[in-house]
Design a protein around this motif. Structure first.
Motif, PDB file in Angstrom:
ATOM      1  N   ASP A   1     -28.211 -22.042 -22.044  1.00  0.00           N
ATOM      2  CA  ASP A   1     -29.619 -21.644 -22.131  1.00  0.00           C
ATOM      3  C   ASP A   1     -30.422 -22.669 -22.936  1.00  0.00           C
ATOM      4  O   ASP A   1     -30.066 -23.009 -24.065  1.00  0.00           O
ATOM      5  CB  ASP A   1     -29.739 -20.265 -22.781  1.00  0.00           C
ATOM      6  CG  ASP A   1     -29.009 -19.201 -21.976  1.00  0.00           C
ATOM      7  OD1 ASP A   1     -28.761 -19.435 -20.778  1.00  0.00           O
ATOM      8  OD2 ASP A   1     -28.677 -18.153 -22.547  1.00  0.00           O
TER       9      ASP A   1
ATOM     10  N   SER B   1     -36.115 -15.852 -17.331  1.00  0.00           N
ATOM     11  CA  SER B   1     -35.154 -16.422 -16.407  1.00  0.00           C
ATOM     12  C   SER B   1     -33.753 -15.936 -16.786  1.00  0.00           C
ATOM     13  O   SER B   1     -33.513 -15.505 -17.920  1.00  0.00           O
ATOM     14  CB  SER B   1     -35.215 -17.947 -16.467  1.00  0.00           C
ATOM     15  OG  SER B   1     -34.457 -18.504 -15.417  1.00  0.00           O
TER      16      SER B   1
ATOM     17  N   THR C   1     -29.982 -15.767 -17.950  1.00  0.00           N
ATOM     18  CA  THR C   1     -29.225 -16.508 -18.967  1.00  0.00           C
ATOM     19  C   THR C   1     -27.876 -16.936 -18.393  1.00  0.00           C
ATOM     20  O   THR C   1     -27.425 -16.399 -17.374  1.00  0.00           O
ATOM     21  CB  THR C   1     -28.965 -15.640 -20.212  1.00  0.00           C
ATOM     22  OG1 THR C   1     -28.117 -14.548 -19.820  1.00  0.00           O
ATOM     23  CG2 THR C   1     -30.267 -15.094 -20.794  1.00  0.00           C
TER      24      THR C   1
ATOM     25  N   ASP D   1     -31.604 -20.279 -11.510  1.00  0.00           N
ATOM     26  CA  ASP D   1     -32.521 -19.555 -12.399  1.00  0.00           C
ATOM     27  C   ASP D   1     -33.882 -19.359 -11.720  1.00  0.00           C
ATOM     28  O   ASP D   1     -34.032 -19.634 -10.522  1.00  0.00           O
ATOM     29  CB  ASP D   1     -32.657 -20.302 -13.732  1.00  0.00           C
ATOM     30  CG  ASP D   1     -33.252 -21.682 -13.571  1.00  0.00           C
ATOM     31  OD1 ASP D   1     -33.814 -21.996 -12.501  1.00  0.00           O
ATOM     32  OD2 ASP D   1     -33.158 -22.471 -14.536  1.00  0.00           O
TER      33      ASP D   1
ATOM     34  N   VAL E   1     -27.558 -22.742 -12.510  1.00  0.00           N
ATOM     35  CA  VAL E   1     -27.162 -22.291 -13.852  1.00  0.00           C
ATOM     36  C   VAL E   1     -25.637 -22.240 -13.956  1.00  0.00           C
ATOM     37  O   VAL E   1     -25.058 -22.646 -14.960  1.00  0.00           O
ATOM     38  CB  VAL E   1     -27.732 -20.891 -14.168  1.00  0.00           C
ATOM     39  CG1 VAL E   1     -27.222 -20.388 -15.509  1.00  0.00           C
ATOM     40  CG2 VAL E   1     -29.251 -20.923 -14.159  1.00  0.00           C
TER      41      VAL E   1
ATOM     42  N   GLY F   1     -33.816 -15.076 -10.862  1.00  0.00           N
ATOM     43  CA  GLY F   1     -32.940 -16.094 -10.301  1.00  0.00           C
ATOM     44  C   GLY F   1     -32.434 -15.649  -8.946  1.00  0.00           C
ATOM     45  O   GLY F   1     -33.061 -14.813  -8.290  1.00  0.00           O
TER      46      GLY F   1
END
Lengths: 132, 132, 132, 132
Positions: free
Chosen positions: C44, D2, D4, D32, D38, D109
Motif C-alpha cells: 500500500d 482503493s 489494500t 486497484d 496489486v 478494484g
C-alpha cells in the motif's frame, strides 16, 4: 523438462520434408516449455508474413497446451473466447500450431507452421510434432 | 540475391561449432537481405534474454550493412548517432552482428550472436559469416 | 525445475517483512524459469511506476541469470553492453533483480523489487531470494 | 478508496480455494481503483497464456466498472461496441473479470481470472469478489 535444440532441429527437418512432399514453402517455428523460441526455419520463397504467424502459432499452442485451431473455434463471434487474439501480444488461433510432447506425454514445447492453406500448415505441424 | 535457407543452416552449424570450441552457449540468428529472420537456433542452456538480442543484432547489421559494434561507437553520448537504438523497434549496437556476403562481396543477409562476452559473440558471428 | 507458487508466495512474504524493516513500500515480482510472472504484490502506497520496474527487474535477472546491477555496470556509455536495455521489450539494469535458486544451486526463477533506493531494492530482493 | 494489498491477498486466497474446489488451475489478478496490478498468483501448471488474460480481464472490469462478459455481448459484430478490444493495449471481454466493491458498494478494484472454461473463470472471480 523442456525441448532440446537437437530435438527441435530434428522436428524442423521432418517438417521441411513434409512441406516439400505437399509442394509448399513454410515458415517453421519451435518454442520450448516456456514458450520461448528454440529454432526457426523459413524455406526459400515462403511468405514473409508467415514468419510472425508461425512463431505466434507455436506460442499460442504452448500458451494453452492445445492445437491452435481448437482455440479458433471458440474465439469466433458469439463464441466463449471471442477476440482472445488480443492477448499475449497477439495470438494466432487458426490451425498450424501443435504442442510437442515427450515419450511420457508431457508437453515440452510446441511447433508453429505457416505458409500455405491451414490444412497444409496443420499437416506439416503435426508431422513435426509426431517426430519428437 | 538473398541468402538461402541452406546457406543459413550451414552458417548456424559452423557458428555452433565455434561456440562449443569457445565453451559458450549461444543464440544464433540469420536474417536475409530484407532483414527478415531465415533461421535461428538457441543452444541448450543459453541465456533467454539473448534470444531477442541475437535477432536484433542480425537485423541491425543488415539495416546498416556493417558490424554492430561499429554503430555502437557512434551511438555513445555526444556521438553522431547518439541513441540510434530507439529506432526500428530497438537496435543492438554492441558487437555480435556481422553482415553475410556472397562470393562476389554482395551482402545477402546477416548473422547475430548473443550469449557470452561481446568478444565471444563477435568471434562466433564472424566464424559464421566467413562460412557463407 | 521451476519455482512453485508456494515458494513464490513465501519469498514475497519474507521480502515484505524486509521492506517493512527498512521502512519502505515495495513492488515485488517473482518470475519462473521461463521468465513468466508467478506472483506479485504491491504494498500500500508503493510507487505506481515501480510496478513495471519490479517485473522488468525480475525478468532481466532471469534473462541473464545474474543480478540486474551487474548488467547495469556493463551497459553504461562506453561499456560493452551499452544500451542493452532496448532489448526484450525493455530491460531494467540497476539493482533490485536477483536470481532465485533451489537447494542444489539451480536457477528456478527470479525476484524483482522496486520502490525505494536501489540499495534498499536490492536488500529486499536478496532477502527474498535467500528464502527459497 | 482503493483496495489494500491485504484485501487483495485475501481475495486471491479465496479464489485459489474456489479454483481447487472446481479442480482447475488459475491465473488470478487483482487491480486497484486505478486499474493497476496489486497482487497476482499463477497456480502451478496453469496455462501460460492465461497470465496476460487474467490481468487484462481485471483491468477491463475496472476500466468499465462491469463484468467483462457484459462488454463481450456488446463487442460482437454488429454490436454497439464492436471490436472495443483494440483499445487500452488490448481488452479481454469474455467472462472472468469482476469489479470488487467495499462494504458500501463502492468499486475499489477488480479481479480477473483465467485458466479454465469461461464459466469456471467467472465462478472463481465472483467467489473472490464476494470476499472483499
Amino acid at each position: 523438462m523442456s525441448i532440446t535444440l537437437e530435438q527441435a532441429e530434428k522436428i524442423i527437418s521432418i517438417a521441411k520434408n513434409k512441406s516439400i512432399e505437399l509442394n509448399t514453402k513454410m515458415n517453421i517455428a519451435i518454442v520450448d516449455a516456456g514458450a520461448n523460441l528454440v529454432a526457426f526455419a523459413r524455406m526459400d520463397g515462403a511468405w514473409l508474413g508467415s514468419l510472425d504467424i508461425s512463431i505466434k502459432k507455436a506460442k499460442t499452442a504452448r500458451f494453452f497446451d492445445m492445437n491452435t485451431g481448437v482455440i479458433g473455434e471458440l474465439s469466433q463471434p458469439g463464441g466463449s473466447l471471442y477476440n482472445i487474439e488480443h492477448s499475449n501480444g497477439g495470438l494466432i488461433t487458426f490451425p498450424g500450431g501443435v504442442p510437442v510432447k515427450d515419450a511420457n506425454g508431457n508437453i515440452i514445447g510446441a511447433i508453429g507452421v505457416s505458409g500455405s492453406t491451414v490444412e497444409n500448415d496443420h499437416a506439416v505441424a503435426e508431422a513435426g510434432a509426431l517426430a519428437s
